[in-house]
Design an enzyme around this catalytic site. Structure first.
Site, PDB file in Angstrom:
ATOM      1  NE  ARG A  73      -3.060   0.312   3.256  1.00  0.00           N
ATOM      2  CZ  ARG A  73      -2.604   0.711   4.452  1.00  0.00           C
ATOM      3  NH1 ARG A  73      -2.065   1.908   4.588  1.00  0.00           N
ATOM      4  NH2 ARG A  73      -2.666  -0.089   5.497  1.00  0.00           N
ATOM      5  CE1 TYR A 125     -16.333  10.336 -18.024  1.00  0.00           C
ATOM      6  CE2 TYR A 125     -15.249  10.512 -15.888  1.00  0.00           C
ATOM      7  CZ  TYR A 125     -15.956   9.778 -16.816  1.00  0.00           C
ATOM      8  OH  TYR A 125     -16.282   8.481 -16.539  1.00  0.00           O
ATOM      9  CG  ASP A 200      -9.161  14.852 -16.927  1.00  0.00           C
ATOM     10  OD1 ASP A 200      -8.358  14.215 -17.643  1.00  0.00           O
ATOM     11  OD2 ASP A 200     -10.274  14.423 -16.608  1.00  0.00           O
ATOM     12  CE  LYS A 225     -11.465   6.962 -20.890  1.00  0.00           C
ATOM     13  NZ  LYS A 225     -11.455   6.968 -19.454  1.00  0.00           N
TER      14      LYS A 225
END
Ligand code: PLP
Length: 907
Positions: A73, A125, A200, A225
């Site tokens: 983690r 978005y 973004d 993407k």
């Protein structure tokens, strides 16, 4: 712990050591980005076996104490490799890999504290909007959504101390709008030095745009993407150059535990190696596709085209135009056919994959909901988005060309020996002309009845505030006005307005003041101003006997006769026009606009200015998997014509209407409205894609003077500008948020939408109370509906004049509770109507015999409006006249009866 990277100097020129020792005589040039993408080398993490590919350290824990890695983690070697690599290609000092693009934004937003303000784009978005709403409602952060394509729109919202973050996207998806990241970053830094600029960068990837080089503080990517490129993993990357921010981000990721898993780090690292070749190929083909579509005359959105707005800015801040483009065909059905006809282009959401994808943002995301709502506007309904992959460009172009030909969008021109664009609507228009026999009217002779209907409207958010420049949201309400023209064929024109004092009149067609008005050509638009000469002539001619006590009827008849004379001077059809409404008249619910829409549409049909869609062949219907709902929809240009004339009728009725009511009556769904004159974009914008919502509309029957209420708020604003200003700001925020919640509901679920709306309804009502526009009856309605066991949210609607309240009804609200609530409200003397909001707009009962019901089995539930199930099994012989039943049905039967007559064609 991550490996050490120099955090002082931003790595604008990438610091990967060259493979060979530096030559004393000839220095080496820095590596190009495409080289950096493939060279996954981390000098401080040499592999013990010299593995060519970074191994997957699929281990949660690491042995020993005080070593570089102890628990995955906090840090994992595969992840460190990935993070080092992404930092290198992003001009970043630090990078962090998390489980998705949204997880990345979540980590970033945790930098904020209650009371902070964010400025964010208004075309972000959808997932981003959702998360911003969450922090607004749960963390107490104020979010201002502004048009970031205009830096001047951003500046007024920058506050030197309160603005903590500015969140940008460029280009946007799917309209490829450009924001000047460099200029906005500069303006923000000058005005609010502590604000963080976040970008973004998903649409571009670091290969094409590195916003850290332009002043951004943090950049994130949905690595799902382009970074990964194969649609086989979900991931998010965060990059930054500031050590303080990096520390906080690392702290959050470690605390929350949303770091990317080792195996996904491995896959992403593998994907990034090929990013440059993929993207080079993808954007080269995108340019070809965009140029090809543009040369055919389609409206294409792609920054690689010379006429793209913001192209100059984009060229300055990026290294390429990316691989997403969109285009408009001018006709939604045509777009559906094109999308359904492609073979190589896969129909899918998302982008960034090696395979080419095609989608119709409006149809695909809304296919599962009420078809009429899908047809609402905003994003062009006919927009097709192309996400270009790495297939051979000639195959992709060939497939697209085949689809365009198959759909009838382009045809071979023998003269030019090439494919040329078929004008939009052409094929449908030809067919409509062929089928005119259906509604044929020669001079006087009409064989056919036209039955039309249009909804009323409610203001959901922003009433009163709209007068002061705040956005209002209006939505259609499924209480409707119905209009029927039936043939008379005796040289007379008659009208019966049932709900306006049962007004009835009959005129000799030849005696109408035809000479007072110049005939309007078939394609001629009505000028902006009303024809005062014609209005005078109607008043002193056919309406001269109506006394002053009949003002409402006189206005309605004036609007009807005005349009009849303007529109049908060639046909002069002899008809009876009958109007009924399930909508209370004069309750502030847009009854006049729904009347105007019905009258305008009936007359447009009689004058053949509105045509109906042709019936598609079963073959094309089968082939088109995308949507079977839209095939019988009214075409946009017909709807626009109806809206144009409904607005003219509204002008006759009201003098200076905003155009909101008639737009809702025609297009249904919901829209936002901003008045002109407040230094920001004015006008209407549709909100599309949400399923209709159940609302209880309660008429308090307390008449109120709207003008006085509006003036009262104006006075209060003068006296207490700060207090009222902050209320107006809060209402603006609610409207903006409601707009986004409604628009994003398909993606984020109805439950979330209902929860958000419920909170916003209560908030907006409280603000209206503070503005002093509620009254005791409305408060009784609000209290009754809010009390257990109902626990519903209610607000007053409209400027107050109508005295109505709207209550949101969740989908799971039980019938028993509904019954109890209805009787409680009725007992108090109120008129409650259970209705739906955001449903269909203008409807025309299809005249095609195959669409007329001979039995209940022909009902198409998806097309049902209004929503109630028909309460009786009315069967209508298609040969029967509608008129007799229309006049005699009770109000409660009217809706179900109309719906059961056959298929309704909606906008
Ligand atoms: N940002 C943009 C521009 C996107 O298109 C997406 C996803 O479609 C995201 C963020 C969210 O990324 P993810 O789906 O990886 O959470």
């Amino acid at each position: 712990m991550s490996p050490t990277i120099d955090t002082k100097t931003p790595a604008v020129h990438h610091d990967l050591p060259t493979p060979d020792p530096e030559s004393p005589t000839r220095t080496r040039q820095p590596y190009k980005l495409s080289t950096l993408c493939v060279a996954v080398e981390n000098p401080s993490m040499k592999d013990q076996y010299g593995s060519s590919s970074v191994p997957i350290y699929q281990s949660a824990t690491f042995k020993g104490v005080g070593n570089e890695y102890d628990y995955s983690r906090s840090g994992n070697p595969t992840r460190s490799h990935l993070e080092h690599h992404i930092a290198k290609i992003s001009s970043a000092a630090r990078a962090f890999a998390v489980s998705s693009g949204m997880a990345a934004l979540d980590v970033i937003l945790r930098l904020l504290r209650p009371g902070d303000e964010i400025i964010a784009g208004d075309d972000l978005y959808g997932g981003t909007n959702r998360l911003l709403t969450f922090i607004r409602t749960h963390v107490g952060v104020t979010v201002h959504h502004v048009d970031t394509t205009d830096p001047n729109a951003v500046i007024p919202f920058i506050h030197p101390t309160k603005t903590a973050m500015v969140l940008l996207e460029s280009p946007t998806n799917p309209l490829l709008k450009i924001a000047d990241l460099a200029l906005i970053s500069k303006e923000v830094k000058e005005r609010a030095p502590n604000a963080i600029v976040v970008v973004d960068n998903t649409m571009m990837s670091p290969y094409l745009q590195r916003p850290l080089e332009h002043g951004a503080d943090i950049v994130y990517d949905s690595a799902t993407k382009y970074l990964s490129g194969h649609h086989d993993l979900m991931a998010g990357m965060i990059t930054c150059n500031r050590d303080d921010l990096a520390k906080q981000i690392a702290f959050t990721i470690n605390s929350v535990g949303n770091a990317l898993t080792p195996i996904d780090c491995f896959l992403l690292l593998r994907g990034v190696k090929t990013m440059a070749v993929r993207m080079d190929r993808q954007q080269a083909t995108s340019q070809l596709v965009a140029t090809y579509l543009h040369s055919l005359g389609f409206k294409v959105h792609y920054p690689g085209l010379p006429d793209h707005p913001g192209r100059e800015i984009h060229q300055r801040i990026s290294d390429g135009n990316g691989a997403v483009l969109s285009f408009e065909t001018g006709d939604k059905e045509l777009s559906e056919k094109i999308v359904g006809s492609t073979r190589l282009w896969g129909i899918s959401v998302s982008f960034g994959c090696v395979n080419s994808l095609i989608s119709m943002p409006c149809v695909m995301s809304h296919a599962s909901i009420d078809p009429a709502i899908r047809a609402a506007r905003g994003l062009p309904e006919d927009l097709i988005r192309l996400c270009v992959g790495i297939e051979d460009s000639s195959d992709l172009l060939d497939d697209l060309e085949h689809a365009l030909v198959d759909a009838g969008a382009i045809a071979l021109s023998a003269q030019q020996n090439k494919y040329v664009r078929v004008p939009p609507g052409h094929a449908a228009l030809n067919k409509a002309v062929e089928q005119l026999a259906i509604g044929s009217s020669n001079s006087r002779g009409v064989e056919h009845e036209w039955f039309v209907s249009a909804p009323g409207k409610v203001i959901l958010f922003g009433e009163h505030a709209v007068v002061h420049g705040v956005t209002a949201i209006a939505a259609s309400v499924d209480l409707r006005c119905y209009g029927l023209t039936s043939p008379r064929n005796d040289g007379k024109l008659s009208a019966h307005f049932n709900d306006i004092n049962d007004f009835q009149a009959e005129w000799d067609i030849e005696s109408l003041p035809w000479g007072a008005s110049a005939p309007l050509g078939h394609h001629e638009r009505h000028p902006e101003d009303l024809d005062q000469q014609l209005i005078e002539a109607i008043h002193s001619g056919p309406l001269r006997e109506l006394g002053p006590d009949k003002d409402q009827a006189r206005n309605a008849a004036l609007a009807f006769l005005y349009m009849y004379i303007k529109l049908t001077s060639a046909e002069r059809p002899s008809v009876h026009f009958d109007v009924r409404a399930t909508l209370p008249v004069g309750a502030g619910l847009g009854s006049s606009a729904s009347f105007s829409t019905c009258a305008a549409t009936a007359l447009l049909l009689l004058s053949h200015r509105v045509t109906l869609p042709s019936i598609p062949s079963p073959i094309s219907a089968e082939h088109l998997h995308l949507s079977h709902h839209g095939r019988h929809a009214l075409e946009k240009h017909n709807a626009e014509e109806a809206n144009h004339w409904a607005f003219i009728a509204e002008k006759i009725l009201h003098g200076n209407p905003s155009g909101v009511d008639n737009s809702v009556a025609v297009f249904g769904g919901a829209l936002t409205y901003n008045r002109p004159g407040f230094g920001k974009p004015s006008g209407m914008e549709s909100i599309q894609g949400f399923g209709s919502l159940r609302f209880l509309l309660t008429n308090s029957k307390v008449p109120r003077d709207t003008k006085k209420l509006v003036a009262g708020v104006g006075l209060m604003k003068q006296e207490q500008p700060e207090v009222v200003g902050s209320i107006l700001d809060s209402i603006e925020n609610i409207s903006a948020q409601a707009k986004r919640s409604l628009a994003d509901s398909t993606e984020f679920g109805r439950e979330n939408l209902l929860r958000d709306l419920s909170v916003m309804i209560s908030e907006n009502h409280k603000h209206l109370v503070s503005l002093g526009v509620s009254h005791p009856s409305l408060e009784v309605i609000r209290e009754k509906t809010a009390a257990p066991p109902y626990n519903l949210s209610t607000k007053l609607t409209g400027a107050g004049g109508g005295g109505c309240a709207v209550t949101l009804i969740p989908d799971d609200f039980s019938d028993t509770s509904m019954k109890d609530l209805l009787s409680e409200l009725t007992e108090c003397g109120f008129d409650p109507y259970l209705t739906s909001v955001g449903g269909s707009g203008l409807g025309i009962l299809s005249p095609y015999p195959e669409h007329r019901n001979t039995s209940a089995k022909d009902i198409h539930p998806g097309q049902v409006t209004p929503p109630e199930t028909p309460d009786e099994a009315n069967t209508t012989d298609p040969g029967d006249s509608i008129k007799a039943s229309f006049e005699t049905k009770s109000l409660s039967e009217l809706t179900g009866w109309a719906q059961n007559l056959g298929k309704w064609l909606y906008v």
